[in-house]
Enzyme design. Structure first.
Site, short mmCIF file in Angstrom:
data_model
loop_
_atom_site.label_atom_id
_atom_site.label_comp_id
_atom_site.label_asym_id
_atom_site.label_seq_id
_atom_site.Cartn_x
_atom_site.Cartn_y
_atom_site.Cartn_z
N LYS A 99 -7.20 0.98 26.21
CA LYS A 99 -7.90 1.76 25.17
C LYS A 99 -9.20 1.04 24.78
O LYS A 99 -9.36 -0.17 25.03
CB LYS A 99 -7.00 1.91 23.95
CG LYS A 99 -6.64 0.58 23.28
CD LYS A 99 -5.54 0.74 22.24
CE LYS A 99 -5.20 -0.61 21.62
NZ LYS A 99 -3.99 -0.52 20.78
N ARG B 24 2.52 3.34 10.54
CA ARG B 24 1.33 4.05 11.02
C ARG B 24 1.81 5.34 11.67
O ARG B 24 2.39 6.19 11.01
CB ARG B 24 0.58 3.15 12.04
CG ARG B 24 -0.61 2.46 11.48
CD ARG B 24 -1.32 1.50 12.43
NE ARG B 24 -1.02 1.63 13.84
CZ ARG B 24 -1.53 0.83 14.78
NH1 ARG B 24 -2.35 -0.14 14.46
NH2 ARG B 24 -1.23 1.00 16.05
N TYR C 40 -33.14 -14.02 7.59
CA TYR C 40 -33.15 -13.20 6.38
C TYR C 40 -32.39 -13.85 5.23
O TYR C 40 -31.28 -14.35 5.42
CB TYR C 40 -32.52 -11.83 6.65
CG TYR C 40 -33.30 -10.97 7.61
CD1 TYR C 40 -34.67 -10.75 7.43
CD2 TYR C 40 -32.67 -10.37 8.69
CE1 TYR C 40 -35.37 -9.94 8.32
CE2 TYR C 40 -33.36 -9.55 9.57
CZ TYR C 40 -34.72 -9.34 9.38
OH TYR C 40 -35.42 -8.55 10.25
N MET D 295 -30.10 -8.12 13.44
CA MET D 295 -29.72 -7.04 14.35
C MET D 295 -29.82 -7.45 15.81
O MET D 295 -28.97 -7.14 16.62
CB MET D 295 -30.60 -5.80 14.10
CG MET D 295 -30.15 -4.59 14.89
SD MET D 295 -31.21 -3.16 14.67
CE MET D 295 -30.80 -2.67 12.99
C1 LIG Z 1 -3.13 -1.51 21.35
C2 LIG Z 1 -1.70 -1.28 21.52
C3 LIG Z 1 -0.93 -2.16 22.29
C4 LIG Z 1 -1.46 -3.46 22.87
O1 LIG Z 1 -1.32 -4.48 21.91
P1 LIG Z 1 -1.74 -5.99 22.23
O2 LIG Z 1 -1.39 -6.74 21.01
O3 LIG Z 1 -3.21 -5.96 22.49
O4 LIG Z 1 -0.98 -6.40 23.43
C5 LIG Z 1 0.39 -1.83 22.52
N1 LIG Z 1 0.91 -0.69 22.01
C6 LIG Z 1 0.21 0.16 21.24
C7 LIG Z 1 0.87 1.37 20.70
C8 LIG Z 1 -1.12 -0.11 20.97
O5 LIG Z 1 -1.81 0.74 20.20
#
Ligand SMILES: *Cc1c(COP(=O)(O)O)cnc(C)c1O
Length: 579
Positions: free
Chosen positions: A57, A154, A287, A334
Site C-alpha cells: 500500500k 479501526r 527561516y 520547502m
Molecule cells: C499496513 C498494514 C500491514 C503491514 O504492517 P507492518 O507493520 O508494516 O508490517 C498489515 N496489515 C494491515 C491491515 C495493514 O493495514
C-alpha cells in the site's frame, strides 16, 4: 546513422564513460530490489510454514508498488496486499499476476471491476452486500477476507455483529456468490512485547474463529500478524502473515535495528551539496533564525526540504558526507536545509559543492529511524512521505522468464528489440548451446535486420547494418582478457549509435555502456551437453532467461514497468510449446 537516431552522450570526447564517473541525478531515492528480495525471503523463512503477504500500500511505503511486488513474488511472497482497490487495480493493469487483496473501501469502490481483475476483497461489514451484488453481476464468485475487530478499534466487524456477518457470508457462499478465503484482524501494539494488548487480541481472534467454524466456513487463510508480530509473536502466525515494514528493511522495535533482525534497509535517500560557505560567529540560519552559529562556521546547503518529504520538524536530522555525519541546523524549508559543518572541524574542509550527501540508507549511512526520531514520528512515515519530486532509481532489478522453445526465445528477443535504443548494450551469457545465437537472431529480426546471425567467435565483432534503425554489433569477448581489448577493436566508436550485444562480456564489457541489460540464458536440461556442438541451439527444450538491468536508462520506474510488461507478455505468450 542519421542524427535523429543518435542520442546525446554524457561526454563530447566520444569515449565511453565509466559508470562511476557519470553525473548522478541531483536527488534520488535509490531502491535496492536485492534488499527487498532478501528481506522477503528472510521473513518468509522465519514464518514458514505460514505463508507471507507482502503489503505494498501507499506505493510500497514510498518504494514503488510494482517493482516491490515483483521482487516480493520472486522472493516467495504468496499474496500481495494493498489498502485501496485502486492500488490493486493499478498493479493488475501493470501486469502483476498472482494473488492480490485490498481491504479499505468507501461506498463508491469499484467492486465489480476488482472482481473482474481477480482481486480478493477484505470485508468489514457493509461491503459484503455490495460485493455479493457485484459478483452476481459479473457471474463469478468473489474471494472475500472477512475482517473482525479484535481491539484496534479501526476497521473490522465488532464481535457482537460478527455472527450476523458470518451468517450472511455463509449464505452467499452457499449461493455461489462468494468464497470466504480469509478471516483476518489487525493488531494495535504488536511491537510492545510486554503489553497485554496482543495476547488479548489473539484470544479475541480465537473466539472469532470459533464463530467461523460454527457458521460452517472453512477459510484458507487466517491472518492477524504484521511485521512486528510475524517476528516476535509466534502464536500470531496462523496461516499467513502480512508484512509491510520488514519488507523495506526497517525495524518496528525501538530496541532493535534492522541488522539485529537480519534485514537490509532498501531505500537510500541521497542528494548533492548545493552550496558551501564560511560565515561569521552569530550568523542566523534559515527561516526564523532558530539557529545561530557559535563559532566562525562553515555551512553546507542540502537541496531537499519538506516538498521532498523531509519533515519540517526534523531539526537535527543526520546527513552523511564522505562518511562523516552532520546534523541539520535551523528550520527545514520547502526545498532545502542547512548543515553546520563545524560540528566536525577536521572533516569540514573535505566538503565541496557537488559532493554526495546521504540522508538515510543502510549502514553505515544514517537510518530512516534517526530521521523519525528527529521529527518525532516513526520510520514508516519517513520513507512513505518521500514525495514524487524525488525520482526513484531501481538497483538490482531482476526478471526471470521461462522460454519454452527456440521460437519463444527469438520472439521474446524480437519484442525486446522494440524496447532498446541506440547506445544500449546487452551482455549475454550462457553456456554453448544455451540459445545465445537464437536470441541474437531474434533481436536482429526485431530491429528489422534481415541478415542471418552467426556466431562472431572467429571475427570478434560483426556489424549488421540496418537501413531502418540502429545497427546491431554482435561481439564475442570470449578470447578477450579485459575491457581494454574491446576498445582496441574500436567498439567504443560504434556503441553510441548501435545496439551492441557482447557474448561472454561479463566483467569486461560493462565499461563500454552507460546503460545495459545483463542477460543470462540457462538450459534447464542439464547433463550431457556437448560443449563443442554449436548445432543444438534450436533444440526445443526450455531455457531460463534472467535479465538484470543496469545504468540510468534502465533504473527508472518507467523502464522497470516496461520490462515487466514485456516479460509478463512473454510469460503468457509462450505457454503452449510450438510443435
Ligand atoms: C499496513 C498494514 C500491514 C503491514 O504492517 P507492518 O507493520 O508494516 O508490517 C498489515 N496489515 C494491515 C491491515 C495493514 O493495514
Amino acid at each position: 546513422m542519421t542524427a535523429a537516431n543518435s542520442r546525446p552522450r554524457a561526454s563530447s570526447t566520444g569515449a565511453a564513460i565509466p559508470q562511476s564517473a557519470q553525473s548522478q541525478p541531483a536527488r534520488s531515492a535509490d531502491i535496492d530490489l536485492a534488499a527487498i528480495r532478501h528481506n522477503v525471503a528472510t521473513l518468509a523463512a522465519h514464518v514458514a510454514p505460514a505463508k507471507t503477504m507482502v503489503v505494498v500500500k501507499a506505493d510500497a511505503y514510498g518504494h514503488g508498488a510494482l517493482p516491490v511486488a515483483l521482487a516480493a513474488q520472486a522472493a516467495g511472497a504468496h499474496i500481495i496486499g494493498t489498502a485501496h482497490l485502486e492500488e490493486a487495480l493499478a498493479l493488475r493493469e501493470a501486469g502483476l499476476t498472482g494473488e492480490l487483496v485490498a481491504w479499505l473501501h468507501t461506498p463508491d469502490a469499484a467492486f465489480a471491476e476488482a472482481l473482474a481483475a481477480d482481486i480478493q476483497i477484505g470485508v468489514s461489514g457493509w461491503e459484503l452486500s455490495r460485493v455479493i451484488s457485484a459478483a452476481a453481476a459479473i457471474g463469478h464468485p468473489a474471494q472475500v477476507h472477512l475482517k473482525v475487530d479484535t481491539g484496534l478499534g479501526r476497521n473490522g466487524c465488532p464481535l457482537p455483529d460478527w455472527p450476523a456477518l458470518l451468517a450472511e457470508a455463509a449464505a452467499a457462499e452457499a449461493a455461489g456468490h462468494i468464497k470466504v478465503v480469509g478471516i483476518f484482524s489487525h493488531l494495535a501494539m504488536s511491537e510492545e512485547l510486554a503489553h497485554h494488548c496482543t495476547p488479548d487480541q489473539l484470544a479475541t481472534f480465537e473466539e472469532a474463529l470459533g464463530y467461523v467454524r460454527e457458521a460452517g466456513l472453512n477459510p484458507t487463510y487466517r491472518h492477524i500478524a504484521n511485521t512486528a508480530a510475524a517476528i516476535a509473536w509466534p502464536e500470531a502466525k496462523y496461516d499467513l502473515v502480512r508484512v509491510g515494514l520488514g519488507t523495506y528493511g526497517l525495524s518496528p522495535f525501538a530496541d532493535k535495528t534492522p541488522e539485529d533482525l537480519g534485514l537490509i534497509p532498501a531505500m537510500t535517500l541521497r542528494t548533492r551539496v548545493a552550496n558551501v560557505k564560511d560565515v561569521p560567529v552569530g550568523t542566523g540560519v534559515s527561516y526564523g533564525w532558530r539557529y545561530h552559529t557559535h563559532d566562525g562556521s562553515r555551512l553546507a546547503l542540502i537541496p531537499m526540504g519538506y516538498a521532498d518529504g523531509i519533515p519540517r520538524p526534523a531539526v537535527a536530522g543526520p546527513v552523511s558526507i564522505h562518511g562523516t555525519t552532520y546534523n541539520c541546523v535551523g528550520t527545514v524549508a520547502m526545498d532545502q536545509f542547512v548543515l553546520d559543518l563545524s560540528q566536525h572541524p577536521q572533516a569540514q574542509a573535505t566538503v565541496n559543492v557537488g559532493d554526495e550527501a546521504i540522508l538515510f540508507g543502510p549502514p553505515p549511512a544514517p537510518s530512516a529511524t534517526a530521521w523519525a526520531d528527529a521529527a518525532g514520528t516513526i520510520n514508516y512515515e519517513i520513507v512513505t512521505r518521500i514525495s514524487p519530486r524525488t525520482p526513484r532509481r531501481y538497483r538490482n532489478a531482476e526478471f526471470r522468464l521461462t522460454l519454452h522453445t527456440a521460437e519463444h526465445t527469438s520472439a521474446f528477443a524480437a519484442a525486446l528489440a522494440g524496447y532498446l535504443r541506440p547506445g544500449d548494450g546487452i551482455i549475454l551469457s550462457g553456456e554453448l548451446g544455451a540459445g545465445k545465437t537464437t536470441f541474437t537472431q531474434g533481436l536482429a529480426t526485431g530491429l528489422g535486420i534481415e541478415a542471418a546471425i552467426t556466431s562472431p567467435t572467429f571475427v570478434l565483432a560483426r556489424h549488421h547494418e540496418n537501413p531502418t534503425g540502429p545497427q546491431l554489433v554482435h561481439v564475442d569477448a570470449y578470447r578477450l582478457t579485459d575491457a581494454q581489448e574491446l576498445y582496441d577493436i574500436d567498439l567504443d566508436r560504434t556503441v553510441p549509435d548501435a545496439i551492441t550485444v557482447v557474448e561472454w562480456g561479463q566483467d569486461k564489457a560493462e565499461e563500454l555502456f552507460t546503460s545495459w541489460l545483463q542477460i543470462e540464458l540457462i538450459r534447464e536440461v542439464g547433463g550431457a551437453a556437448d560443449t563443442t556442438d554449436f548445432s543444438d541451439e534450436d533444440v526445443d527444450e526450455p531455457r531460463q532467461l534472467i535479465i538484470r538491468p543496469h545504468g540510468p536508462r534502465f533504473q527508472t520506474l518507467t523502464a522497470i514497468q516496461e520490462l515487466a510488461q514485456l516479460v509478463a507478455a512473454a510469460a503468457t505468450g509462450g505457454e503452449e510449446p510450438q510443435p
